[in-house]
Design a protein around this motif. Structure first.
Motif, mmCIF file in Angstrom:
data_model
loop_
_atom_site.group_PDB
_atom_site.id
_atom_site.type_symbol
_atom_site.label_atom_id
_atom_site.label_comp_id
_atom_site.label_asym_id
_atom_site.label_seq_id
_atom_site.Cartn_x
_atom_site.Cartn_y
_atom_site.Cartn_z
ATOM 1 N N VAL A 227 0.859 -1.185 0.000
ATOM 2 C CA VAL A 227 0.000 0.000 0.000
ATOM 3 C C VAL A 227 0.895 1.234 0.000
ATOM 4 N N GLY A 228 0.800 1.993 -1.071
ATOM 5 C CA GLY A 228 1.584 3.216 -1.147
ATOM 6 C C GLY A 228 0.703 4.428 -0.919
ATOM 7 N N VAL A 229 1.115 5.304 -0.008
ATOM 8 C CA VAL A 229 0.308 6.505 0.272
ATOM 9 C C VAL A 229 1.175 7.743 0.115
ATOM 10 N N ALA B 2 2.064 -4.355 3.760
ATOM 11 C CA ALA B 2 3.164 -3.416 4.015
ATOM 12 C C ALA B 2 2.754 -2.048 3.494
ATOM 13 N N MET B 3 3.127 -1.008 4.225
ATOM 14 C CA MET B 3 2.787 0.352 3.799
ATOM 15 C C MET B 3 4.071 1.135 3.565
ATOM 16 N N THR B 4 4.035 1.957 2.550
ATOM 17 C CA THR B 4 5.232 2.739 2.234
ATOM 18 C C THR B 4 4.825 3.995 1.471
ATOM 19 N N ASP B 5 5.818 4.801 1.133
ATOM 20 C CA ASP B 5 5.530 5.994 0.343
ATOM 21 C C ASP B 5 5.116 5.574 -1.069
ATOM 22 N N GLU C 290 5.371 2.556 -6.253
ATOM 23 C CA GLU C 290 5.429 2.553 -7.731
ATOM 24 C C GLU C 290 6.580 1.686 -8.214
ATOM 25 N N THR C 291 7.722 1.816 -7.531
ATOM 26 C CA THR C 291 8.890 1.044 -7.927
ATOM 27 C C THR C 291 8.679 -0.437 -7.649
#
Lengths: 797, 218
Positions: free
Chosen positions: A104-106, A163-166, A171-172
């Protein structure tokens, strides 16, 4: 004085260790079953909360693509430029070793403070270089660290496999540059904003909570579990009630003596309360430990059930929460108070000069009138409950009334049956046996009530599960009639597939749909390419005319049962698909395992209404599945994972289904075992009281061995008679589960099937349990020394 | 005066209204005195004993024991009186079945905070219970159980011993032996004894006899 009083009270337990064991074990078992179920619920709920905290699901409105799963970044920018406060989310699956991780990218600066999650707070406050970190559930840290250079930090607040990340890191990781999957809408927005449909016509707004039908479903699952936990707890409390009642009865003379020797009633009550408190704490601690073991054993199946049925993820490892421990002890104390209240009340009102040892049977006999009235009232309430009030809770309240009313009525029914038998008995021995059995009823009534509840629950739940299984299997045969199911990479490949397989199949059935709102309900509209296979396989709950012909002609729609019941739409009613486009409903179809509403229309109409949707998934009807699979792999380059054959899909679905009810089946077995334990303990405890009752029969010429055999026969007869009551009660329970609870919880009404073979097996097992429980006490009785029997006739030694 | 009973009355509810059992009983007992209460069944002997022992409440009248007005005491007060001033011996023994003989003998004295192991041992020896101290009541004969009840009552050194047909459950020979032991020990401790009995022989061994007839002292 207090010490002397306590020592005297405690000496009773020291001299009657079996009774003490019954009390502690009963309370511990009741607590274990209850707290075990609560542990499962708490664990599952904390997993949902973690998921919701990470994803913000259900708490905020969200914008999702009407078609597909990608939102162009330009759409996001257009919304921001128009003043809408939305935050982008990119999420998708990532394979790492054998794990399937949800990334999950936020976008940290724009994300609403939706969850107060630690991970989010850590990220917002950390230096730039640390913002590349990935916060992951501890279970996937190693797998994730093995495939990425970014720092991976364990965070137990994360949902399992998440997992959460920027968003830039996401995107990568997902290899989806500039892609977004949804937009979170802030609760407070500036005034005078343009309509979202104008700025972003390709997006659908899902209101908060509406995206979370899963909450409702998982809640109903938890409610089911809680109901069974409560039922098991009730069975345990019956045992405790019996043990406490018997202990108080046996100590009645002692309490009178203590009072004559100078202990005041108030102090005696206080001492007994202290004693009960100590026992409840010990039993509660044991029960909580056993409950933990039970929960840890069942958790993998619960996790599989929730994930399989509803897609909700639950951590597979049980975490200990102090609140859970405390609530377990609390329920043990509450159970002890509940079970001991009647005995306390009796002692408080017992005059110091009560004459002789009043027999338990007499005391019970005085309650019979009230018990009968209460039983009738409760069963009546159960009958009228569903009529008077709707909702899941009202349904469960009706169930509780039914079960409790039947349990209260059981001793009266058994007494009536035995009295009838006694009147008609020819032989003197049979007459004595039946009269003696009636005399035992008060002492055994609580154990028999426990057995009744356990058997009824078993019959009810097994009927429900088996009916569900039968219906579900039929449903799978209806729905999964295509031989291969194929998922293409995109719509272009989908179009290519249709060209390639056109001559190699009997039917190509595109699976295409849009998410929308129908009749105020979240729903999917499917465009079906009507083929004879549909008419051959689909069965309708309600229909109007030739359904498929009308659907193919674009003149009517089919809806599923969930939508029909929730929106009260039935054949002949109109269903509005889009503004100005309403179709009559031609049929309602059963749709088990799907939480939301569905509308099926003909493909031509679907394409006119939703011209941007092109199918990517297909069902293929063919005589040569293996050959066709090879063609798809070679000519279209599809992977094996993109092609699923019908048998595998059915097997997978059935496997999910079987695991779904593993938990309830386990609880059923445990409840029945607890009831068997109740009978054993009651018979053992009553064994000492039986000697004066049996000694005259022995003196008149019956051997000890034959008396022992009759004790076994008595347990079997009582269990068999209880089964006679349990059978209709269990079927009534099943009927309420299928027609009331299931409709309230899931939106489907399942047909009820009867399974006489299963009931016969259950009856056999129950009678066997009673027989086994009676063997030990009967053996002890058969070996009672003649000197003990003679004591009954001796006033002086 | 250890015990003073004035105009005591008591009725029990019956199907046709209250049934009077005691109708104005007056009675006095000196410290160390022994008194036998006799009368037909239903004459009110046991009721009088129960009222004096604070086991039941009178409808009217007054009972004073050792300066305490029993009829004015609440449940806790009457319990304290029984614990500290009175020893009761019942026909049915009323031992605590889950306690050993030794624990039963010591029980009331422990409640009263006056437990004396030496005194308990002396009583056990005097009543022939030394070999039975570790046994439970169910392992004893009726005579032995009644001896334990006597030892229990006397171990607390009560000022007044109330005995309700103490030998009613025993055969003649055993009853005579138990009675001898009880009277001897009561005399030795200086306690007053009020005993309900049907037996003229047993009553004759006590200092004074009173007859109850239809709720009145004859």
């Amino acid at each position: 004085m207090t010490a002397a009083g306590l020592a005297a009270l405690w000496s009773h337990w020291r001299r009657n260790p079996l009774q003490l064991f019954t009390l502690v074990a009963g309370l511990a078992l009741a607590t274990a079953l209850w707290s075990g179920v609560q542990a499962l619920n708490a664990q599952a709920r904390s997993s949902y909360d973690a998921a919701a905290a990470v994803l913000g699901e259900g708490r905020f409105d969200q914008l999702v693509p009407r078609v597909g799963d990608t939102i162009p970044r330009d759409t996001y920018l257009a919304l921001r430029e128009s003043g809408w406060l939305v935050s982008p989310v990119l999420e998708g699956p990532l394979r790492a070793d054998d794990a399937r991780i949800r990334i999950v990218g936020v976008d940290i600066p724009s994300v609403p403070r939706w969850a107060g999650s630690d991970a989010q707070d850590q990220r917002a406050d950390s230096p730039r270089q640390d913002r590349d970190a990935i916060f992951a559930h501890p279970g996937i840290v190693d797998a994730l660290a093995g495939i990425t250079e970014y720092p991976v930090i364990a965070n137990p607040d994360m949902a399992p496999d998440t997992a959460m990340t920027d968003i830039s890191v996401a995107e990568t990781l997902l290899d989806r540059p500039d892609a977004l999957t949804r937009l979170v809408v802030a609760r407070v927005q500036p005034l005078g904003l343009p309509d979202i449909a104008t700025v972003a016509p390709d997006l659908v707004r899902r209101a908060a909570r509406q995206s979370s039908d899963i909450d409702q479903l998982t809640d109903s699952f938890h409610l089911n579990l809680t109901a069974f936990g409560l039922l098991s707890f009730a069975v345990g409390i019956f045992i405790v009630h019996g043990a406490i009642g018997l202990a108080f009865e046996q100590r009645r003379a002692m309490i009178r003596t203590l009072r004559t020797l100078g202990l005041s009633l108030r102090r005696i009550m206080l001492l007994i309360a202290l004693e009960l408190l100590a026992l409840a704490v010990i039993a509660g601690a044991l029960g909580v430990a056993m409950g933990y073991a039970l929960a840890a054993t069942l958790l993998p199946d619960v996790a599989a059930t929730l994930e399989g049925l509803y897609g909700a993820q639950v951590a597979g490892v049980l975490q200990l929460d102090p609140a859970w421990w405390l609530s377990g002890l609390g329920i043990a104390l509450a159970g002890a108070v509940l079970a001991g209240a009647g005995a306390f009340w009796t002692i408080a009102r017992m005059p110091i000069l009560a004459t002789g040892a009043r027999a338990w049977a007499v005391a019970s006999g005085q309650r019979r009138g009230w018990q009968g009235i209460l039983a009738v009232v409760l069963v009546g309430l159960a009958g009228f409950g569903p009529v008077l009030g709707g909702g899941l809770l009202a349904g469960f309240a009706s169930l509780a009334c039914l079960l409790l009313g039947a349990a209260l009525a059981l001793p009266l029914v058994l007494d009536g049956l035995l009295a009838l038998g006694e009147r008609r008995a020819q032989g003197v021995r049979t007459q004595w046996f039946l009269a003696d059995t009636r005399q035992q009823l008060p002492g055994l009534r609580l154990a028999l009530m426990a057995l009744l509840l356990a058997m009824a629950a078993n019959i009810g739940v097994s009927t429900m599960v088996s009916s569900f299984r039968l219906t579900f299997t039929g449903f799978l045969d209806q729905r999964l009639f295509a031989d291969l199911y194929v998922e293409t990479d995109d719509t272009a490949q989908g179009a290519a597939l249709q060209r390639i397989v056109a001559d190699r199949t009997r039917a190509v059935l595109p699976i295409q749909w849009v998410d929308t709102q129908v009749a105020g309900q979240q729903a999917e509209i499917y465009g079906a390419r009507v083929a004879p296979a549909y008419a051959e396989n689909w069965q309708f709950i309600a229909r109007d005319g030739s359904v498929w012909d009308r659907v193919a002609a674009g003149e009517a729609a089919i809806i599923n049962e969930q939508l029909a019941r929730r929106a009260d739409l039935w054949p002949g009613d109109g269903v509005t698909l889009s503004p100005g486009r309403t179709l009559p409903i031609a049929g309602v179809v059963g749709d088990y395992g799907n939480p939301i509403g569905q509308v099926v229309i003909g493909e031509p109409l679907f394409q006119r209404l939703f011209p941007d949707v092109a199918p990517e998934r297909f069902g293929l009807v063919t005589d040569d599945p293996d050959g066709l699979r090879a063609v798809l792999e070679t000519e279209l380059g599809l992977s094996q994972g993109q092609i699923t054959d019908q048998a595998a899909l059915k097997a997978f679905s059935l496997d999910v289904f079987e695991r779904t009810f593993t938990v309830t089946a386990a609880l059923n077995v445990l409840t029945l075992s607890v009831a068997g334990f109740a009978i054993l303990m009651s018979l053992l405890t009553l064994a000492a009281m039986r000697v004066p009752q049996l000694a005259p029969a022995w003196a008149l010429g019956m051997t000890r061995r034959s008396l022992g055999r009759l004790e076994v026969l008595r347990a079997v007869v009582l269990a068999a008679l209880t089964l006679l009551v349990a059978l209709p009660l269990g079927l009534a329970l099943a009927w309420m589960l299928l027609t009331v609870i299931n409709v309230e919880a899931f939106g489907w009404r399942l047909p009820m099937y009867l399974f006489p073979g299963d009931y016969a097996v259950l009856g056999g097992l129950s009678v066997l349990a009673a027989l086994l429980a009676a063997l030990w006490p009967a053996r002890r009785l058969a070996r009672t020394p003649p000197s003990d029997l003679l004591k009954v006739f001796a006033n002086e030694g | 005066m250890l015990l003073s009973v004035e105009n005591l009355s008591k009725s029990y509810p019956g199907p046709e209204g209250p049934v009077p059992v005691l109708r104005g009983v007056d009675l006095q007992v000196q410290a160390g005195a022994t008194l036998a209460l006799r009368g037909e069944s239903g004459s009110g002997k046991s009721t009088l004993l129960h009222l004096v022992g604070g086991l039941d409440r009178a409808d009217g009248g007054r009972i004073v024991i050792d300066g305490q007005e029993v009829t004015a005491l609440d449940d806790a007060g009457r319990a304290a009186l029984r614990r500290e001033t009175i020893g009761i011996i019942f026909q049915q023994f009323n031992l605590i079945p889950s306690l050993t003989v030794a624990a039963n003998i010591a029980f009331q004295a422990r409640l009263a905070g006056r437990h004396d192991a030496t005194r308990a041992a002396e009583l056990a020896e005097a009543l022939g219970l030394t070999e039975q101290l570790d046994k439970y009541p169910e392992q004893l004969s009726g005579g032995q159980q009644q001896r334990v009840a006597i030892a229990r009552a006397l171990a607390a050194r009560p000022a007044l011993v109330l005995a309700d047909e103490p030998t009613g459950n025993l055969d003649e020979d055993t009853a005579a032996v138990v009675m001898d032991q009880m009277l001897s020990l009561v005399t030795e401790t200086g306690a007053a004894l009020m005993m309900v009995t049907h037996s003229p022989d047993l009553a004759g061994r006590l200092g004074r006899q009173l007859h109850l007839r239809q709720g009145r002292l004859a």
